[in-house]
Scaffold this active site. Structure first.
Site, PDB file in Angstrom:
ATOM      1  N   LYS A  20      29.268 -54.873 -97.274  1.00  0.00           N
ATOM      2  CA  LYS A  20      30.854 -54.620 -96.943  1.00  0.00           C
ATOM      3  C   LYS A  20      31.242 -54.701 -95.878  1.00  0.00           C
ATOM      4  O   LYS A  20      31.086 -53.961 -95.134  1.00  0.00           O
ATOM      5  CB  LYS A  20      30.936 -52.903 -97.977  1.00  0.00           C
ATOM      6  CG  LYS A  20      32.358 -52.927 -98.043  1.00  0.00           C
ATOM      7  CD  LYS A  20      32.164 -51.398 -98.377  1.00  0.00           C
ATOM      8  CE  LYS A  20      34.345 -51.036 -97.869  1.00  0.00           C
ATOM      9  NZ  LYS A  20      34.265 -49.735 -98.312  1.00  0.00           N
ATOM     10  N   GLY A  76      40.696 -43.002 -97.531  1.00  0.00           N
ATOM     11  CA  GLY A  76      40.617 -41.135 -97.745  1.00  0.00           C
ATOM     12  C   GLY A  76      42.233 -40.065 -97.899  1.00  0.00           C
ATOM     13  O   GLY A  76      42.203 -39.564 -97.965  1.00  0.00           O
ATOM     14  N   ALA A 130      38.915 -48.062-101.559  1.00  0.00           N
ATOM     15  CA  ALA A 130      39.663 -46.824-100.993  1.00  0.00           C
ATOM     16  C   ALA A 130      40.830 -46.550-101.591  1.00  0.00           C
ATOM     17  O   ALA A 130      41.583 -47.267-102.220  1.00  0.00           O
ATOM     18  CB  ALA A 130      40.061 -47.721 -99.500  1.00  0.00           C
ATOM     19  N   GLY A 131      41.746 -45.416-101.514  1.00  0.00           N
ATOM     20  CA  GLY A 131      42.467 -44.146-101.561  1.00  0.00           C
ATOM     21  C   GLY A 131      42.620 -43.726-103.106  1.00  0.00           C
ATOM     22  O   GLY A 131      43.966 -42.536-103.486  1.00  0.00           O
ATOM     23  N   ASN A 173      34.783 -42.666-102.846  1.00  0.00           N
ATOM     24  CA  ASN A 173      34.144 -41.969-101.981  1.00  0.00           C
ATOM     25  C   ASN A 173      35.016 -40.147-101.348  1.00  0.00           C
ATOM     26  O   ASN A 173      33.999 -38.993-102.455  1.00  0.00           O
ATOM     27  CB  ASN A 173      33.643 -42.526-100.592  1.00  0.00           C
ATOM     28  CG  ASN A 173      32.986 -41.923 -99.115  1.00  0.00           C
ATOM     29  OD1 ASN A 173      31.784 -42.712 -98.521  1.00  0.00           O
ATOM     30  ND2 ASN A 173      32.469 -40.255 -99.797  1.00  0.00           N
ATOM     31  N   THR A 174      35.616 -40.617-100.348  1.00  0.00           N
ATOM     32  CA  THR A 174      36.416 -39.346-100.363  1.00  0.00           C
ATOM     33  C   THR A 174      36.432 -37.923-101.623  1.00  0.00           C
ATOM     34  O   THR A 174      36.444 -37.225-101.654  1.00  0.00           O
ATOM     35  CB  THR A 174      37.598 -39.435 -99.702  1.00  0.00           C
ATOM     36  OG1 THR A 174      37.694 -40.239 -98.472  1.00  0.00           O
ATOM     37  CG2 THR A 174      38.005 -37.936 -99.110  1.00  0.00           C
TER      38      THR A 174
END
Lengths: 66, 269
Positions: free
Chosen positions: B109, B170, B197-198, B219-220
């Site tokens: 990635k 995040g 993301a986000g 993820n976050t």
């Protein structure tokens, strides 16, 4: 002899191979990737590389990441 | 003759997600950063059934011996190593080369960032790294700012997917870049679009899938949740729900009401 490992200078006995240096630093060496003076060295070749005073060694592995 | 059950399965069957010739039945990708402990990560992977997880490469801390994260990731899960920490194409290429030597596959990635406040990816450097690494035989999944021209260049450079950001890494803000991602979904037909993301909640993941994204990476939101495994499962369910919502060809929004019950044959007429 002094070798820089992951940015930190460390003292080792003369005439060590890369394999011996890595084994002194780490308990487990699976999934470890080594760079010797900027060149990636595959683990089967670690024992064939002799390390000299002033050499730079980078040891990296996988960590959590997104 | 088909049984009722077979007919039902056929009518709700999704096609697999194919990335570089490899098929996946689960369209939720999980990042492995920020988990409080590695057991939470292992439980989350199991709970959501993800088939692709991202990992990073870092210098080993020689003073604190920690168990390797790979011990907590099942062998049948595809590892996608990110190039986090790379500030330009050259650094991303170096990280990819290191990752390849681990013997854990050649999926990369690309993440090239040199802005520490917003962590926005540098599309130009990402395109350069994609071109170099695809030529070298890597499976390249570039993380990017959703820009149509950049996405086209990435595909031309050999990217196996395009991974536009939903919002800042995040930030849990969801798909702030919705209209631009819609353009990518509409125009980039040769490779899957993975929203990365986000994405801060299952409903946001479902929203991305419902508008036609091929997969979602989070993820976050999982790692920082009070119950990571539970939210991981919820994310996978939301991704599947959103996907079926997209495939089902939902009717368009209207400004006026449209009765659900018949407007004739009332009992007291």
């Amino acid at each position: 002899m002094k070798i820089t490992i992951n940015g930190k200078e460390q003292e080792f006995a003369q005439g060590k191979t890369l394999q011996a240096v890595i084994q002194e630093c780490l308990q487990k060496t699976n999934h470890v990737i080594a760079e010797h003076n900027g060149n990636i060295v595959r683990s089967p070749q670690w024992a064939q590389i002799s390390v000299k005073e002033g050499d730079q060694v980078e040891l990296v592995t996988f960590v959590g990441g997104g | 003759m088909q049984t009722t059950e077979t007919k039902h399965i056929e009518k709700t069957q999704d096609t697999p997600l194919v990335i570089g010739g490899k098929s996946f039945t689960n369209r939720f990708l999980l990042g492995t950063g920020k988990f409080k402990n590695k057991q939470d990560l292992a439980d989350s992977i199991e709970a959501c059934g993800t088939q692709i997880v991202t990992v990073a490469l870092r210098r080993i801390d020689l003073e604190h011996h920690e168990e390797n994260i790979l011990e907590y990731i099942p062998k049948n899960v595809t590892l996608l190593t990110n190039t986090s920490g790379a500030r330009n194409a050259q650094e991303a290429v170096r990280i990819a080369h290191l990752a390849r030597e681990s013997g854990c596959g050649n999926w990369i990635k690309i993440e090239v960032i040199n802005d520490s406040k917003y962590l926005l990816p540098d599309n130009n450097e990402t395109i350069k790294a994609t071109e170099i690494l695809s030529k070298e035989g890597f499976m390249v999944l570039p993380y990017m700012s959703p820009d149509l021209y950049a996405a086209r260049e990435l595909v031309k450079a050999g990217a196996a997917t395009v991974m536009p950001l939903g919002s800042l890494i995040g930030s849990n803000q969801g798909i702030k870049a919705k209209e631009f991602i819609k353009i990518l979904i509409e125009e980039i037909r040769d490779v899957p679009i993975i929203v990365d993301a986000g994405i801060g909640s299952p409903s946001q993941a479902a929203e991305a899938m419902e508008m036609g994204a091929d997969a979602v990476l989070a993820n976050t939101a999982v790692a920082m949740a009070g119950h990571p495994a539970m939210i991981a499962k919820a994310f996978a369910m939301a991704v599947e729900a959103g996907r079926l919502g997209y495939l089902s060809k939902l009717p368009a929004k209207k400004d006026i009401a449209s009765a659900s019950s018949p407007l004739t044959g009332f009992l007291y007429e």
